[in-house]
Design a protein around this motif. Structure first.
Motif, PDB file in Angstrom:
ATOM      1  N   THR A 136       0.843  -1.189   0.000  1.00  0.00           N
ATOM      2  CA  THR A 136       0.000   0.000   0.000  1.00  0.00           C
ATOM      3  C   THR A 136       0.880   1.241   0.000  1.00  0.00           C
ATOM      4  O   THR A 136       1.945   1.251   0.621  1.00  0.00           O
ATOM      5  N   GLY A 137       0.451   2.277  -0.682  1.00  0.00           N
ATOM      6  CA  GLY A 137       1.196   3.518  -0.684  1.00  0.00           C
ATOM      7  C   GLY A 137       0.285   4.693  -0.973  1.00  0.00           C
ATOM      8  O   GLY A 137      -0.803   4.541  -1.538  1.00  0.00           O
ATOM      9  N   VAL A 138       0.736   5.867  -0.569  1.00  0.00           N
ATOM     10  CA  VAL A 138      -0.001   7.103  -0.839  1.00  0.00           C
ATOM     11  C   VAL A 138       0.928   8.041  -1.581  1.00  0.00           C
ATOM     12  O   VAL A 138       2.078   8.248  -1.175  1.00  0.00           O
ATOM     13  N   CYS A 139       0.442   8.593  -2.681  1.00  0.00           N
ATOM     14  CA  CYS A 139       1.220   9.554  -3.441  1.00  0.00           C
ATOM     15  C   CYS A 139       0.264  10.593  -3.998  1.00  0.00           C
ATOM     16  O   CYS A 139      -0.594  10.267  -4.827  1.00  0.00           O
ATOM     17  N   ALA A 140       0.396  11.836  -3.501  1.00  0.00           N
ATOM     18  CA  ALA A 140      -0.538  12.898  -3.848  1.00  0.00           C
ATOM     19  C   ALA A 140      -1.958  12.420  -3.544  1.00  0.00           C
ATOM     20  O   ALA A 140      -2.231  11.942  -2.451  1.00  0.00           O
ATOM     21  N   ASP A 141      -2.884  12.522  -4.513  1.00  0.00           N
ATOM     22  CA  ASP A 141      -4.278  12.195  -4.224  1.00  0.00           C
ATOM     23  C   ASP A 141      -4.595  10.724  -4.409  1.00  0.00           C
ATOM     24  O   ASP A 141      -5.743  10.303  -4.247  1.00  0.00           O
ATOM     25  N   LYS A 142      -3.606   9.908  -4.751  1.00  0.00           N
ATOM     26  CA  LYS A 142      -3.838   8.495  -5.025  1.00  0.00           C
ATOM     27  C   LYS A 142      -3.440   7.614  -3.845  1.00  0.00           C
ATOM     28  O   LYS A 142      -2.408   7.831  -3.210  1.00  0.00           O
ATOM     29  N   ILE A 143      -4.273   6.610  -3.605  1.00  0.00           N
ATOM     30  CA  ILE A 143      -3.980   5.570  -2.626  1.00  0.00           C
ATOM     31  C   ILE A 143      -3.797   4.285  -3.424  1.00  0.00           C
ATOM     32  O   ILE A 143      -4.725   3.813  -4.078  1.00  0.00           O
ATOM     33  N   PHE A 144      -2.582   3.742  -3.406  1.00  0.00           N
ATOM     34  CA  PHE A 144      -2.235   2.603  -4.233  1.00  0.00           C
ATOM     35  C   PHE A 144      -2.370   1.294  -3.451  1.00  0.00           C
ATOM     36  O   PHE A 144      -1.900   1.199  -2.310  1.00  0.00           O
ATOM     37  N   ILE A 145      -3.000   0.327  -4.072  1.00  0.00           N
ATOM     38  CA  ILE A 145      -3.088  -1.023  -3.526  1.00  0.00           C
ATOM     39  C   ILE A 145      -2.426  -1.956  -4.539  1.00  0.00           C
ATOM     40  O   ILE A 145      -2.866  -2.054  -5.681  1.00  0.00           O
TER      41      ILE A 145
END
Length: 374
Positions: A136-145
Motif C-alpha cells: 500500500t502507498g499514498v502519493c498525492a491524491d492516489k492511494i495505491f493497492i
C-alpha cells in the motif's frame, strides 16, 4: 471492481506525476524476487542476484539518501526480545492478525474510511499489479493497492491500523499541506520537506508507525517489525544477504518467507546483495516512532498533521501558521476535509488529545517498560 471505478472517476491534475513517483519509489524493489526466493530455499548456497526496473545510477542515488543509524540498536533489540518473550515466536505473534481478506472486503474498508473523513471528492484508489515489497502507498491524491506477485492479502485485525497509517496519517498530511502557505514553495519559508529525505521519512513513517497501533489491542502494539528492520539494516551494513538471513532466521523470525522479505528490504538497490551494505530507509520507522515518543510531553502532535513537515521544522512551521492565521487551535477541523487556507483536518484518533496522549504513554509502557529506556 465497482469501488475502484468510483474513485477513478475523480480526475486529478497530478495523476501522471503521482503515477511516475510511485514507479520511481517501487522501482528500487527487485523484479525477480519470487524467483530468487524459490532458488534460495531450494539451495541456501545460491548466490542472490536481483534485477530492477531502475538503473544503477538511480538506485545508488536513492540509497545515498539514507544514512545508517545505530544509536537505537540496543533499544531495537530489547523491543524484539520483549515481543518474543511475551508471544513465544514471530509465528505466534502473527496469529493475532486475523484472517486474510479478499479484495472486495478490503476495498469496502478503504471506502468506509475515506467516506468517514469526507475525502470522497478528493481521494482515488488505484489498483496496481507490480513486483515488489510494498502493498500500500499514498502519493498525492492516489492511494495505491498493490496486488502483484508475492504481495499477501490484508489481514482482518490489521487493516484498521493500516488505514490509520496510510490515510489517517500520510494522506491527511498531504491534504493538509495543500492548505498551508508553504505548499509548493517551501524554500521561501525556510522549510526543506523532501529535500531532506532522511528527516522527511522519519517524520512521515515514525508518526504513521505510532498511529498504526491506535486501533490495536495491547498484544499487537509492539514495534516488533520496525525494530526488526532497524536491526536488520545494521546487520546488513556488515554482512552479505545469506549471513543476515541466517542470523535473523536462527534468532528472531521462524518463517522463511518473512525473513526473506526483511533481508530483501535491506539489500534492495544493491547490484550485489551478497556483499555488505544496504538501503537503510526502513530504519526511519523505528527512529521516528522512538523520537516522537521521546518528545511526546512537549510536542504538539496536531501541528505535525498540519502538513508534510519534518520534525526539526515543526516550531518554524507553527510560527509561520500563527503569523498567517493567529491561534492555530482554530485551524483544526475534526469534522470534514475542506480546502481552506490554514485548515488542518485531524484524523479521528486525534480529536480527543487527552486520550491520544494516554495512548502514547501506553505505547511506551508496552514497548520499553521503563521510561528511562527512552
Amino acid at each position: 471492481v465497482s469501488t475502484q471505478s468510483t474513485w477513478e472517476a475523480v480526475v486529478s491534475t497530478q495523476s501522471t506525476w503521482a503515477t511516475n513517483m510511485v514507479q520511481v519509489v517501487w522501482g528500487i524493489n527487485p523484479t525477480n524476487g519470487p524467483q530468487e526466493l524459490e532458488a534460495f530455499l531450494k539451495n541456501p548456497k545460491h548466490p542472490i542476484h536481483f534485477t530492477y526496473d531502475l538503473d544503477e545510477v538511480a538506485r545508488t542515488k536513492k540509497r545515498k539518501s539514507y544514512r545508517l543509524h545505530t544509536d537505537f540498536l540496543d533499544l531495537a533489540l530489547r523491543v524484539i526480545e520483549r515481543t518474543l518473550y511475551v508471544h513465544g515466536s514471530y509465528t505466534s505473534y502473527k496469529k493475532q492478525w486475523g484472517r486474510e481478506l479478499d479484495l472486495e472486503e478490503s476495498l469496502d474498508q478503504f471506502k468506509s474510511y475515506i467516506l468517514g473523513l469526507g475525502l470522497e471528492s478528493f481521494a482515488k484508489i488505484k489498483l496496481m499489479n507490480t513486483s515488489g515489497l510494498t502493498r500500500t502507498g499514498v502519493c498525492a491524491d492516489k492511494i495505491f493497492i498493490n496486488q502483484g506477485p508475492g504481495i499477501k492479502p490484508y489481514r482482518s485485525n490489521r487493516l484498521g491500523g493500516l488505514l490509520d497509517h496510510e490515510i489517517g496519517t500520510h494522506y491527511l498530511r498531504w491534504f493538509n499541506d495543500m492548505n498551508q502557505c508553504w505548499h509548493q514553495q517551501r524554500g521561501a519559508y525556510g522549510l526543506k520537506g523532501r529535500k531532506d529525505p532522511q528527516n522527511c521519512t522519519i517524520a512521515e513513517e515514525g508518526l504513521a508507525t505510532i498511529h498504526n497501533r491506535w486501533s490495536f489491542p495491547d498484544g499487537m502494539r509492539y514495534f516488533f517489525i520496525p525494530a526488526l528492520r532497524y536491526y536488520a539494516a545494521v546487520m546488513g551494513s556488515k554482512m552479505g544477504f545469506k549471513r543476515v538471513f541466517d542470523k535473523l532466521r536462527s534468532q528472531y523470525v521462524d518463517d522463511d518467507h518473512e525473513c526473506w522479505q526483511t533481508v530483501v528490504r535491506v539489500k534492495r538497490t544493491l547490484s550485489d546483495p551478497n556483499l555488505p551494505g544496504g538501503y537503510y530507509k526502513d530504519q526511519a520507522y523505528f527512529i521516528g516512532a522512538v523520537t516522537f515518543l521521546q518528545q511526546r510531553k512537549t510536542l504538539d502532535f496536531r501541528e505535525m498533521m498540519s502538513g508534510r513537515i519534518n520534525l526539526p521544522e515543526v516550531d518554524l512551521a507553527t510560527q509561520i501558521r500563527k503569523q498567517k492565521h493567529g491561534a492555530v487551535a482554530k485551524t483544526y477541523n475534526p469534522d470534514k476535509a475542506q480546502k481552506k487556507p490554514g485548515s488542518v483536518m485531524l484524523p479521528p484518533f486525534m480529536r480527543d488529545m487527552e486520550r491520544y496522549h494516554a495512548f502514547l504513554d501506553r505505547l511506551v509502557a508496552i514497548n520499553f517498560e521503563y521510561e528511562t529506556e527512552l
